[in-house]
Scaffold this active site. Structure first.
Site, PDB file in Angstrom:
ATOM      1  N   CYS A 192       0.879  -1.198   0.000  1.00  0.00           N
ATOM      2  CA  CYS A 192       0.000   0.000   0.000  1.00  0.00           C
ATOM      3  C   CYS A 192       0.899   1.225   0.000  1.00  0.00           C
ATOM      4  CB  CYS A 192      -0.893   0.004   1.224  1.00  0.00           C
ATOM      5  SG  CYS A 192      -1.774  -1.528   1.461  1.00  0.00           S
TER       6      CYS A 192
HETATM    7  C1  LIG Z   1       1.155   1.220   8.440  1.00  0.00           C
HETATM    8  C2  LIG Z   1      -0.084   0.642   7.772  1.00  0.00           C
HETATM    9  N1  LIG Z   1      -1.125   1.443   7.544  1.00  0.00           N
HETATM   10  C3  LIG Z   1      -2.256   0.977   6.947  1.00  0.00           C
HETATM   11  C4  LIG Z   1      -2.359  -0.331   6.538  1.00  0.00           C
HETATM   12  C5  LIG Z   1      -3.666  -0.802   5.932  1.00  0.00           C
HETATM   13  O1  LIG Z   1      -4.366  -1.534   6.894  1.00  0.00           O
HETATM   14  P1  LIG Z   1      -5.747  -2.272   6.575  1.00  0.00           P
HETATM   15  O2  LIG Z   1      -5.477  -3.205   5.438  1.00  0.00           O
HETATM   16  O3  LIG Z   1      -6.115  -2.990   7.825  1.00  0.00           O
HETATM   17  O4  LIG Z   1      -6.714  -1.211   6.204  1.00  0.00           O
HETATM   18  C6  LIG Z   1      -1.286  -1.182   6.725  1.00  0.00           C
HETATM   19  C7  LIG Z   1      -1.357  -2.555   6.196  1.00  0.00           C
HETATM   20  O5  LIG Z   1      -0.378  -3.234   6.007  1.00  0.00           O
HETATM   21  C8  LIG Z   1      -0.134  -0.709   7.405  1.00  0.00           C
HETATM   22  O6  LIG Z   1       0.886  -1.537   7.700  1.00  0.00           O
END
Ligand SMILES: Cc1ncc(COP(=O)(O)O)c(C=O)c1O
Length: 339
Positions: free
Chosen positions: A244
């Protein structure tokens, strides 16, 4: 909107540049600084002191703690962001789809919500064309809460407490340190390194996320999609791609504005990661994406050792000997057009 620089090789926030970005805000409302306490691209732990620094200059701060809290204690008496986002399945594996946004009461008042969903209003009328949001956080919770999964959160938190954050931290530190050292020592028979690691190569202010690419004996990048496919055959589930984190990935590979413009111009509106990767490869041999492995609560030595053995299998291999990938990693579809 502006974003901070992540200079190579460590990919830590450029604090001097950040200082310039955090100038007193002149717009109508206060600005919002959002940053991850720990990067889920590089494992870097960014300085939590940024929270107070930004707030002292009139900014609100959203701390993304999703990658940090599974292996670190976040003391909200010491570090006082306006908003903190966490994701529970990253902390104890279950349940997916349930995270939380912690909001300070004072910060809640600056949030505006122009729409409403079931359960978030105290009053709504069609003929009167108005609605009144529930007060406090309830006005931001759409529909029926996930009451079948939420009880698992308490069990998970208890489990974390029983294991102990210090124990988890020590384990992550030992396993990650060992893995990084072993990976960096891997060489082809001609002495060329097999692995390129993105981010810090020691455990100073970094967590258990290790992001890398593999190279052949001539220094050519091996396609991480093919590596993922071969890992699947070996019953190892690897995370590859740009995750991401498009920004961190671009910094890691030093993709320049020019690279990006060239890529976008060539593939135009039909852009996807696969086509973009190909253009970057042809243009400069740079990678758009990587392989990521992480250690955490559930990892043990057998896991990291098995991954290392898997990587060792690429010694003296080239794109020719590995064969080409036969699925589209972004959509998990079989690749037909080869384009
Ligand atoms: C630092 C961070 N922020 C956001 C996310 C996204 O999380 P989610 O998939 O639970 O929305 C992740 C996923 O790996 C992450 O490590």
């Amino acid at each position: 909107m502006a974003s901070a620089n992540l200079p190579r090789p460590e990919l830590r926030i450029d604090m001097a540049a950040m200082d310039t970005l955090l100038t007193p805000v002149n717009c109508d409302g206060p600005g919002l600084l959002a940053f991850p306490a720990q990067s889920n691209f590089s494992g870097v732990k960014h300085p939590l002191s940024l929270v107070a620094t930004a707030q002292a200059r009139g900014w609100h701060v959203l701390l993304d703690a999703a990658a940090f809290v599974p292996t670190n204690r976040l003391d909200l008496r010491q570090v006082r962001p306006d908003f903190v986002a966490v994701s529970f399945y990253k902390m104890f594996g279950y349940p997916t789809g349930v995270g939380c946004l912690l909001v300070r009461n004072a910060a809640l008042k600056v949030l505006r919500r122009p729409w409403f969903g079931g359960g978030t209003v105290n009053f709504a009328t069609v003929k009167g064309r108005m609605h009144v949001l529930s007060s406090g956080e309830a006005g931001f919770e759409d529909g029926t809460l996930n009451y079948l999964s939420i009880p698992a959160v308490e069990i998970g938190l208890r489990h974390l407490r029983q294991v102990g954050m210090e124990t988890i931290q020590t384990r992550v530190l030992c396993l990650t340190d060992w893995l990084i050292k072993q990976l960096l020592a891997l060489q082809h028979r001609n002495g060329r390194p097999m692995v390129r690691l993105y981010g810090p190569v020691n455990m100073i202010m970094r967590g258990g996320t290790v992001t890398l690419n593999l190279y052949d004996p001539n220094g050519h990048l091996l396609d991480y999609r093919r590596i993922e496919q071969l890992a699947g055959d070996a019953r190892i589930s690897l995370r590859t791609g740009c995750f991401c984190n498009p920004g961190a990935g671009e910094s890691a590979e030093d993709l320049s504005d020019e690279d990006m413009r060239a890529g976008l111009a060539q593939v135009g509106a039909g852009i996807n990661l696969r086509r973009f990767m190909q253009v970057m490869q042809d243009r400069s041999g740079k990678s758009a994406g990587a392989i990521r492995v992480s250690t955490g609560l559930a990892s043990n030595f057998a896991d990291v050792s098995r991954f290392l053995d898997f990587v060792l299998g690429f010694r003296d291999q080239t794109a020719l000997t590995l064969g080409t990938v036969s699925f589209d990693i972004e959509s998990c579809r079989v690749v037909r057009d080869g384009g």
